[in-house]
Design a protein around this motif. Structure first.
Motif, PDB file in Angstrom:
ATOM      1  N   ARG A  69       4.547  -4.536  11.431  1.00  0.00           N
ATOM      2  CA  ARG A  69       3.909  -4.183  12.327  1.00  0.00           C
ATOM      3  C   ARG A  69       3.991  -3.296  13.136  1.00  0.00           C
ATOM      4  N   MET A  70       4.857  -2.121  13.687  1.00  0.00           N
ATOM      5  CA  MET A  70       5.099  -1.037  13.595  1.00  0.00           C
ATOM      6  C   MET A  70       4.777   0.156  12.279  1.00  0.00           C
ATOM      7  N   GLU A  71       4.538   0.969  13.757  1.00  0.00           N
ATOM      8  CA  GLU A  71       4.728   2.498  11.823  1.00  0.00           C
ATOM      9  C   GLU A  71       5.756   2.983  11.064  1.00  0.00           C
ATOM     10  N   HIS A  72       5.763   3.191  10.149  1.00  0.00           N
ATOM     11  CA  HIS A  72       7.462   3.845   9.333  1.00  0.00           C
ATOM     12  C   HIS A  72       6.920   4.882   8.610  1.00  0.00           C
ATOM     13  N   ALA A  73       7.701   5.626   8.581  1.00  0.00           N
ATOM     14  CA  ALA A  73       7.917   6.718   7.873  1.00  0.00           C
ATOM     15  C   ALA A  73       7.401   6.606   6.279  1.00  0.00           C
ATOM     16  N   ASP A  74       8.702   5.493   6.240  1.00  0.00           N
ATOM     17  CA  ASP A  74       8.176   5.794   4.343  1.00  0.00           C
ATOM     18  C   ASP A  74       7.514   4.197   3.865  1.00  0.00           C
ATOM     19  N   ARG A  75       6.749   3.911   4.279  1.00  0.00           N
ATOM     20  CA  ARG A  75       6.087   3.405   4.258  1.00  0.00           C
ATOM     21  C   ARG A  75       4.757   2.708   5.128  1.00  0.00           C
ATOM     22  N   VAL A  76       4.038   2.304   4.531  1.00  0.00           N
ATOM     23  CA  VAL A  76       2.209   1.837   4.429  1.00  0.00           C
ATOM     24  C   VAL A  76       2.003   0.317   4.458  1.00  0.00           C
ATOM     25  N   ASP A  77       2.577  -0.877   5.517  1.00  0.00           N
ATOM     26  CA  ASP A  77       1.831  -1.758   4.835  1.00  0.00           C
ATOM     27  C   ASP A  77       0.533  -3.045   5.841  1.00  0.00           C
ATOM     28  N   MET A  78      -0.050  -2.844   4.597  1.00  0.00           N
ATOM     29  CA  MET A  78      -1.673  -3.673   5.316  1.00  0.00           C
ATOM     30  C   MET A  78      -2.215  -4.921   4.459  1.00  0.00           C
ATOM     31  N   MET A  79      -2.502  -5.224   5.562  1.00  0.00           N
ATOM     32  CA  MET A  79      -3.237  -7.101   4.982  1.00  0.00           C
ATOM     33  C   MET A  79      -4.146  -6.244   4.518  1.00  0.00           C
ATOM     34  N   ILE A  80      -4.729  -6.996   3.480  1.00  0.00           N
ATOM     35  CA  ILE A  80      -6.636  -7.157   2.528  1.00  0.00           C
ATOM     36  C   ILE A  80      -6.998  -7.965   4.045  1.00  0.00           C
TER      37      ILE A  80
ATOM     38  N   MET B 114      10.390   4.596  22.083  1.00  0.00           N
ATOM     39  CA  MET B 114       9.956   3.407  21.808  1.00  0.00           C
ATOM     40  C   MET B 114       8.921   3.115  20.836  1.00  0.00           C
ATOM     41  N   THR B 115       8.406   1.713  21.014  1.00  0.00           N
ATOM     42  CA  THR B 115       7.695   1.596  19.745  1.00  0.00           C
ATOM     43  C   THR B 115       6.639   2.110  19.570  1.00  0.00           C
ATOM     44  N   LYS B 116       6.308   2.550  18.333  1.00  0.00           N
ATOM     45  CA  LYS B 116       4.671   2.414  17.745  1.00  0.00           C
ATOM     46  C   LYS B 116       4.269   1.768  17.424  1.00  0.00           C
ATOM     47  N   TRP B 117       2.456   0.876  17.625  1.00  0.00           N
ATOM     48  CA  TRP B 117       2.704   0.086  17.273  1.00  0.00           C
ATOM     49  C   TRP B 117       0.917   0.242  15.997  1.00  0.00           C
ATOM     50  N   LEU B 118       1.485  -0.332  14.259  1.00  0.00           N
ATOM     51  CA  LEU B 118       0.315   0.734  13.485  1.00  0.00           C
ATOM     52  C   LEU B 118      -0.981   0.375  13.886  1.00  0.00           C
ATOM     53  N   GLU B 119      -1.733   0.742  14.630  1.00  0.00           N
ATOM     54  CA  GLU B 119      -3.104   0.822  14.268  1.00  0.00           C
ATOM     55  C   GLU B 119      -4.381   0.860  13.501  1.00  0.00           C
ATOM     56  N   THR B 120      -3.671   1.430  12.474  1.00  0.00           N
ATOM     57  CA  THR B 120      -4.781   2.439  11.546  1.00  0.00           C
ATOM     58  C   THR B 120      -5.169   1.195  11.252  1.00  0.00           C
ATOM     59  N   GLN B 121      -6.887   0.821  10.544  1.00  0.00           N
ATOM     60  CA  GLN B 121      -7.543   0.292  10.148  1.00  0.00           C
ATOM     61  C   GLN B 121      -8.857   1.068   9.019  1.00  0.00           C
ATOM     62  N   ILE B 122      -8.639   0.429   7.947  1.00  0.00           N
ATOM     63  CA  ILE B 122      -9.299   0.968   6.263  1.00  0.00           C
ATOM     64  C   ILE B 122     -10.821   0.321   6.360  1.00  0.00           C
ATOM     65  N   GLU B 123     -12.301   0.456   6.414  1.00  0.00           N
ATOM     66  CA  GLU B 123     -13.038  -0.232   6.193  1.00  0.00           C
ATOM     67  C   GLU B 123     -13.787  -0.319   4.801  1.00  0.00           C
ATOM     68  N   GLY B 124     -14.186  -1.337   4.571  1.00  0.00           N
ATOM     69  CA  GLY B 124     -14.115  -0.865   3.089  1.00  0.00           C
ATOM     70  C   GLY B 124     -15.391  -1.086   2.832  1.00  0.00           C
ATOM     71  N   ASN B 125     -15.963  -2.324   1.615  1.00  0.00           N
ATOM     72  CA  ASN B 125     -17.036  -2.660   1.353  1.00  0.00           C
ATOM     73  C   ASN B 125     -16.843  -3.936   0.752  1.00  0.00           C
ATOM     74  N   GLY B 126     -16.614  -5.258   2.370  1.00  0.00           N
ATOM     75  CA  GLY B 126     -16.278  -6.054   1.820  1.00  0.00           C
ATOM     76  C   GLY B 126     -14.946  -6.819   2.190  1.00  0.00           C
ATOM     77  N   ILE B 127     -13.888  -5.855   2.390  1.00  0.00           N
ATOM     78  CA  ILE B 127     -12.447  -5.430   2.435  1.00  0.00           C
ATOM     79  C   ILE B 127     -12.370  -5.046   3.288  1.00  0.00           C
ATOM     80  N   ARG B 128     -11.512  -4.460   4.782  1.00  0.00           N
ATOM     81  CA  ARG B 128     -10.523  -4.554   5.380  1.00  0.00           C
ATOM     82  C   ARG B 128      -9.509  -4.191   5.039  1.00  0.00           C
ATOM     83  N   LEU B 129      -8.761  -3.000   5.450  1.00  0.00           N
ATOM     84  CA  LEU B 129      -7.139  -3.145   5.088  1.00  0.00           C
ATOM     85  C   LEU B 129      -7.111  -2.819   7.020  1.00  0.00           C
ATOM     86  N   ARG B 130      -6.016  -3.671   6.974  1.00  0.00           N
ATOM     87  CA  ARG B 130      -5.891  -3.427   8.541  1.00  0.00           C
ATOM     88  C   ARG B 130      -4.114  -4.174   8.956  1.00  0.00           C
TER      89      ARG B 130
END
Length: 192
Positions: free
Chosen positions: A59-70, A1-17
């Protein structure tokens, strides 16, 4: 089953998602920017179809990488990406890279995105070492990385052939203890 990346990181002016499928055109335009490609040494041809397939993959979770948009926090406008890749869980190390649109450079967004991803890498992923490579013709990025706390480790001589010339790549890294000192003393983020 595919697990979609749902992490969001809030900053001061930007968000990683995570990237959204409806951002194909914007993301594709970011990847085609000539100046960004020069600064990152990107030389391969990129098709819109390959970018659409890549969006599905990252958009999927991977053990060897974390891709986040700014994204700009106020508008959610996509302005770049920051990536932890080559994650080695045995040695607790990874590589970090960033791409930010030229119209949003020199506004502190890239610096904040790197700090947020370092925080995620060291505190959530459990990394001990994060490294990067930057070309010698990008003094602005070198300055930012050193200001954040990255240390120079060496040079890969003539690592990039661009526009008829060879260019060196400067290798830099940050270790967990250095991160803890830098983040606590020199650049604490308000959201912590």
């Amino acid at each position: 089953m595919t697990k979609w990346l749902e992490t969001q990181i809030e900053g001061n002016g930007i968000r990683l998602r995570p990237v959204r499928e409806d951002e194909l055109e914007v993301y594709y335009a970011l990847l085609l920017d000539p100046e960004s490609n020069r600064l990152t040494g990107t030389q391969q041809e990129i098709s819109k179809e390959s970018v659409a397939a890549w969006i599905q993959n990252i958009r999927m979770e991977h053990a060897d990488r974390v891709d986040m948009m700014i994204a700009v926090e106020a508008t959610d406008e996509l302005i770049g990406e920051v990536v932890l890749n080559e994650i080695d869980s045995v040695n607790r190390s990874a590589n970090i890279r960033i791409l930010i649109s030229n119209q949003h450079s020199n506004r502190g967004f890239g610096t904040e995105a790197i700090k947020l991803m370092l925080q995620h890498g060291f505190e959530q992923v459990g990394l001990h070492r994060i490294e990067l490579g930057v070309y010698e013709f990008n003094p602005r990025a070198i300055h930012v990385y050193e200001k954040i706390g990255f240390k120079r480790e060496g040079i890969l001589r003539d690592a990039l052939y661009w526009n008829g010339e060879f260019h060196d790549m400067i290798m830099m890294s940050m270790i967990e203890d250095e991160y803890r000192l830098m983040s606590a003393v020199y650049w604490p983020l308000d959201h912590r």
